[in-house]
Design a protein around this motif. Sequence first.
Motif, PDB file in Angstrom:
ATOM      1  N   SER A 164       0.832  -1.209   0.000  1.00  0.00           N
ATOM      2  CA  SER A 164       0.000   0.000   0.000  1.00  0.00           C
ATOM      3  C   SER A 164       0.861   1.251   0.000  1.00  0.00           C
ATOM      4  CB  SER A 164      -0.925   0.000   1.219  1.00  0.00           C
ATOM      5  OG  SER A 164      -1.833  -1.080   1.171  1.00  0.00           O
ATOM      6  N   LEU A 192       2.032   2.244  -3.489  1.00  0.00           N
ATOM      7  CA  LEU A 192       1.024   2.897  -4.315  1.00  0.00           C
ATOM      8  C   LEU A 192       0.698   4.300  -3.834  1.00  0.00           C
ATOM      9  CD1 LEU A 192      -1.502  -0.035  -4.893  1.00  0.00           C
ATOM     10  CD2 LEU A 192       0.153   0.896  -6.518  1.00  0.00           C
ATOM     11  N   THR A 204      -1.818  -6.594 -10.845  1.00  0.00           N
ATOM     12  CA  THR A 204      -3.029  -5.894 -10.409  1.00  0.00           C
ATOM     13  C   THR A 204      -2.948  -4.402 -10.701  1.00  0.00           C
ATOM     14  OG1 THR A 204      -3.397  -7.519  -8.660  1.00  0.00           O
ATOM     15  CG2 THR A 204      -4.494  -5.384  -8.413  1.00  0.00           C
ATOM     16  N   ASN A 205      -1.743  -3.847 -10.600  1.00  0.00           N
ATOM     17  CA  ASN A 205      -1.572  -2.399 -10.736  1.00  0.00           C
ATOM     18  C   ASN A 205      -0.806  -2.033 -12.004  1.00  0.00           C
ATOM     19  OD1 ASN A 205      -2.563  -1.368  -7.934  1.00  0.00           O
ATOM     20  ND2 ASN A 205      -1.199  -3.083  -7.456  1.00  0.00           N
ATOM     21  N   THR A 216      -1.568   1.331 -13.633  1.00  0.00           N
ATOM     22  CA  THR A 216      -1.082   2.427 -12.787  1.00  0.00           C
ATOM     23  C   THR A 216       0.410   2.640 -12.989  1.00  0.00           C
ATOM     24  OG1 THR A 216      -2.778   2.021 -11.118  1.00  0.00           O
ATOM     25  CG2 THR A 216      -0.815   3.218 -10.405  1.00  0.00           C
TER      26      THR A 216
END
Length: 924
Positions: free
Chosen positions: A805, A808, A839-840, A843
Amino acid sequence: MWLRVVQLLRPSIRRPILSTSFSTMTDELKYRLPTNVVPTHYDLTFYTQIAPNTSKFGGFVKISLDILRDSSTVELNSNDLTLGEATISSDASQIQQCEKTVDAEQQRVSFSFGQTLKAGSKAFLNIPFNGQLKNTMTGYYLSTWQDKGETKQYALTQFEPTDARAAFPCWDEPLLKATFAITMISTPDSTNLSNMPAISETTYDPASHSETSDIAQLLSSFPPSDKWKITRFQTTPKMSTYIVAWATGNFVHRETTVALPLSRKTIPLRIYSTPDVIHQAQFALDVAARVLPIYEEVFEVEFPLPKLDTLVASDFDAGAMENFGLITGRTSAFLLDPEHADISGKKNVAMTQSHEVAHMWFGNITTMKWWDNLYLNEGFATLMGEVIILGEFLIFPEWKARESFISDHLQSALSLDAKLSSHPIEVECPDANHINQIFDSLSYSKAASVLNMLCNYVGQDKFLKGVSIYLKKHLFSNAVTEDLFRGISNATGVDVVRLMDNWIKKQGFPVITVTENGNGIKLRQDRFTEAGLATPEENETIWNIPLSIVTVDANGDAHVDKTALLEDREKEFAIDTTRDFKLNRNTIGVYRVLYTPERLAKIAAAAAKQDSIFTLEDRMGLLYDIMAFSKAGLAQPSGLLTVINALGATEKEHLVWSSISEALSGLLFTFWESPQIVESLRAFARTLFVPLVQRLGYEYSQDESTDVTQLRTLAISSALMGQDKQVIAELQARFKHYMETGDDSRIPADLQSSIFITAVKYGGQAEYDAVVNIQEKPKTPTARIAAIYAMGRTEDPVLLEKTFSYILGKSRDQDIIYFFRGLQSNVSARRKVPEFFKTNYDTFMKRFEGNFMIKSLVSTSFGGLSSQEDLLMAQTFFKDKDNSKYHMALAQTLESIQTRIAYINRSSADVESWLSEWENRPKL
């Protein structure tokens, strides 16, 4: 540019390379600017406005042009800029554009003027432009820093390789050199920096209209109450756009002067940073002052600028950048705690600064014609900056620069080049997506290694003389590979073009197989790959190999034949094989040597003797070759373990111990999912390194040698690799003392990484939170990086999720690779990392668009995997992705997984057997 993040890092990538053919010509036409007009000079004027919500810049550029062919259109580079109406002046007439065409994909703009510009004439192109300042770490961008809890910003540039076009419209190709006269307009309290010294600084009050109409018009949209600083800089020498640079912000600096031996002038050297860290910048300034005069003397070419500045940047994508007269780079590249600097940190700063100063000649004065010859910049700056100048000229002789080069560069180069997905040093790279990817271990480390091999073969004095000839012939112009080699040929009488051509233009490197007969030795060369010997279709290249054979005479004295060359597939050499011998003296050659098991055992036994003829570098090379052969299936890993066991009994040199540690770490990384092998390897590591810890202790002294300092640090970290309980307890106690008292005096700089990792790995929430706080409020850049690595080493699933976390939500863009590397080193997180990346994915692609970072994230996220299921997962995920920005890294990563799978299947039983015999050995 320095990319140890590289390797750096330095980097990561590959794809099969097309041969030079018609496809290359068509690529040139597609990706290169037309040559109907060329720039000779830029007058560049722009303002910078840094505001809390929207920061921007804008101005105009007046470009002097030579018209080479009759033309009614002018095409140049521009990316993400808003361009005003262009005008062109020629023969006392001014013509406005009648049409503008933008090619966003190729980052170009074409202006049509409806009137022919005659060949042989001159013209002046005027283009207004505006752009947004963002936190991109490319082009002209924003950087942030904390001043007593308040977030502040400044702006700086990073143009290499193709981002000058994002700051102003220009001919953004290295061959199209020009001079630059830059005028910066900024807030009155800012410090403005550029390639050249300022010739004037004035304050502009719009109410007074004391400035030229162009500047008045440029600033007319701002409130009349705003005041501006206008800084005009001297005109630069002729140079490429990628080394143009500027910055504006509230910088402070330290300064010294240096007397240059050739030009006999004294110039100022300055290092700039934000006020909070300037006290850590002195060492980098001192290094620049020591090496700059040496370069001028060695190259016999005057340093052409009246100053040399360094700017320490809070946000920076690569390690550092060699902008002409204004070096820029990360905090970790240039800052040191003057009271508590660790050896690795000092090495990093000194090598970075020396590397970038070398570029003032290699790259800035003499520039490659196109990016396919990037190595002419980076390979030379690596060899000169990190080895020859720091080591041979006794700047830091205690660091053993030549010996360290083997582990720092040669082995990383051979590791990457052993892949079928590698590329030649001189590599086709038509567009920006390809160019960014070749900033890797091949353009840096392999190129430096090949040049080092050539230097050793012809002799350093003649080599440097040839380099000087090359530079003098191409002052302020551009060059290709053959130009360099002709210069060295002139100085040496050796046909260097013939000797070195395949080393530069062919992919891969050879392994020399040695067999013995009644007449001496028979040598055969084949291309080596990490999966074994190349197949016939992959094994076409014949290299000219300097053998550097060391033999022993009847008196036991060593003799080295540097003239011996292997120029054919096979050749015999007459030597006395009843005595010790070895190829590749001092491990300078860019190849590996495969002996019979019997000869290898003899060399290993001789190397372990106190009075051995085999040098430190020989012992390192022996280990690295066996490591590579065991991975490739050309030798058993049990042989590697046997050699480690033999050397460990008598070895005293830090660098050999470092190679031993690297070998064991590699085995643990490979067999990480085989618990019995892992536990036995840890026990083996403890028997090797814990006695060193017990002998050397945990306390550092300023009076001890650098080798002792480094050996202590290595012994402790390697004992941790073996999970020694006493070492773990000692480091935990030191961090506990810090947590309870706030006193970090029991955390030496050389041990801070090991202590932080141990605290988090074997601790809980409190230790994790303490490391996060260190990362957010570090005393030094090295402390921040050590804390980031530690955040990825927790084995608590809840804390691991906090680290993901944090990446990100709170990590700085430049630091994200450290988070990923820390996580990949953690077996509890190794399979979580690729899932997190997947997953990211969108991004990360958006976050690092145009940066060097994305290719490193791909290789780090997936590079630790080791099963067929892992391979299928990665292949499936990337199957439908646009991988044009990282296809080389992806190909190399997938190949690494395949090789590791084969290694595990082939060698698990052999490793288990050796370790079982070792554990059941008679105890003394």
